[in-house]
Design an enzyme around this catalytic site. Structure first.
Site, short mmCIF file in Angstrom:
data_model
loop_
_atom_site.label_atom_id
_atom_site.label_comp_id
_atom_site.label_asym_id
_atom_site.label_seq_id
_atom_site.Cartn_x
_atom_site.Cartn_y
_atom_site.Cartn_z
N SER A 6 0.85 -1.19 0.00
CA SER A 6 0.00 0.00 0.00
C SER A 6 0.89 1.24 0.00
O SER A 6 1.65 1.47 0.94
CB SER A 6 -0.90 0.01 1.24
N HIS A 30 -1.28 -1.33 -4.23
CA HIS A 30 -2.54 -0.93 -3.61
C HIS A 30 -2.54 0.59 -3.41
O HIS A 30 -1.65 1.14 -2.77
CB HIS A 30 -2.69 -1.66 -2.28
N ASP A 32 -4.65 3.85 -2.02
CA ASP A 32 -5.73 4.27 -1.13
C ASP A 32 -6.19 5.67 -1.48
O ASP A 32 -5.44 6.64 -1.35
CB ASP A 32 -5.24 4.26 0.32
N MET A 34 -8.73 8.65 -0.60
CA MET A 34 -9.56 9.12 0.53
C MET A 34 -10.02 10.55 0.27
O MET A 34 -9.25 11.36 -0.26
CB MET A 34 -8.73 9.09 1.82
N HIS A 61 -8.36 1.31 -4.03
CA HIS A 61 -9.29 1.19 -2.91
C HIS A 61 -9.91 2.57 -2.67
O HIS A 61 -9.25 3.46 -2.14
CB HIS A 61 -8.49 0.69 -1.70
N MET A 63 -11.98 5.02 -0.74
CA MET A 63 -12.63 5.31 0.54
C MET A 63 -13.25 6.69 0.40
O MET A 63 -12.80 7.68 0.99
CB MET A 63 -11.58 5.27 1.66
N MET A 132 -11.52 -5.10 5.60
CA MET A 132 -10.73 -4.13 6.37
C MET A 132 -10.45 -4.69 7.76
O MET A 132 -11.38 -5.04 8.48
CB MET A 132 -11.47 -2.80 6.52
N ASP A 166 -6.70 -5.87 4.56
CA ASP A 166 -6.06 -4.56 4.54
C ASP A 166 -6.06 -3.93 5.92
O ASP A 166 -7.12 -3.62 6.47
CB ASP A 166 -6.84 -3.69 3.54
C1 DX5 Z 1 -6.16 2.17 5.50
C2 DX5 Z 1 -5.74 1.73 4.13
C3 DX5 Z 1 -4.67 0.73 4.09
C4 DX5 Z 1 -3.40 1.14 4.75
C5 DX5 Z 1 -2.86 -0.04 5.46
O1 DX5 Z 1 -7.32 2.91 5.41
O2 DX5 Z 1 -6.84 1.18 3.40
O3 DX5 Z 1 -4.41 0.27 2.75
O4 DX5 Z 1 -2.40 1.62 3.88
O5 DX5 Z 1 -1.78 0.37 6.16
P1 DX5 Z 1 -0.95 -0.58 7.14
O6 DX5 Z 1 -0.53 -1.78 6.36
O7 DX5 Z 1 0.15 0.31 7.55
O8 DX5 Z 1 -1.89 -0.94 8.27
ZN ZN Z 2 -6.46 0.18 1.42
#
Ligand code: DX5
Ligand code: ZN
Length: 206
Positions: A6, A30, A32, A34, A61, A63, A132, A166
């Site tokens: 990620s 991956h 993210d 947001m 992903h 969010m 999650m 994740d």
């Molecule tokens: C959190 C993200 C994850 C995040 C995981 O909202 O969706 O993808 O990067 O991070 P780690 O592996 O550091 O918990």
């Molecule tokens: Zn993620």
């Protein structure tokens, strides 16, 4: 089992170099996304996904609220798997259809507090379920064991697609998820924060 670093924990100013540093040992990257509404944090959008130069599968992903507004942009940016949140889609079936029509693999994620059986009626239409194992929004949080039961439930329900997990994945929690039936391990802080990234990835079970 596939490994998906990620980039949330990578240096965004050197994104392509950061990805190149793990490319040989991983399968997917991956990303993210947001929006500061669905989660209390803001990251990046489709223009950055477009700038990622990699041979890895782009696993995005979302969010964000109203993800349907941005599906086409992510398709044009070269996204392979596009995952939306169950909690952000009152019209989930429609959203999944739009992702499919735009030529991407279809994923849905559930937050830790959402029971996994809400996905029962959608399983046939999904290429991926993203479980999650932390509250979405930030990297570096502690793995929540409740994710393991959700992964097993999906396999028991006969789901044959990818099960990705994740949040808080490391050399202990990652193998436990694979044992429960996960096929993709997403890891941010564990990989990008490691002194020896290759070694850290191998310890996930490679
Ligand atoms: C959190 C993200 C994850 C995040 C995981 O909202 O969706 O993808 O990067 O991070 P780690 O592996 O550091 O918990
Ligand atoms: Zn993620």
């Amino acid at each position: 089992m596939k490994i998906a670093p990620s980039i949330l924990s990578a240096d965004f100013g050197r994104l392509n170099e950061e990805i190149a540093s793990v490319e040989k040992f991983c399968d997917w990257v991956h990303v993210d996304v947001m929006d500061g509404h669905f989660v209390p944090n803001i990251t990046i959008g489709a223009p950055v996904v477009k700038c990622i130069k990699t041979s890895l599968v782009k696993d995005v992903h979302l969010m964000i609220d109203s993800p349907e507004k941005y599906i086409e942009d992510f398709a044009k940016a070269g996204t392979n798997y596009l995952t939306v949140h169950f909690e952000a889609c009152p019209n989930l079936k429609e959203v999944l259809d739009i992702i499919r029509k735009n030529g991407m693999k279809v994923g849905v994620s559930v937050k830790p507090g959402t029971p996994i059986d809400v996905l029962k009626e959608f399983l046939d239409e999904l290429d991926l379920v993203l479980v999650m194992s932390v509250e979405p929004g930030f990297g570096g949080q502690k793995f929540m064991e409740s994710a393991l039961g959700k992964i097993s439930w999906l396999r028991d329900a006969g789901f044959k697609g990818e099960i990705s997990v994740d949040g808080g994945i490391n050399a202990e929690t990652g193998p436990a998820c694979v044992k429960a039936g996960a096929s993709v391990l997403v890891a941010g802080n564990y990989i990008f924060g490691a002194e020896d990234r290759e070694q850290a990835i191998r310890k996930l079970g490679r």
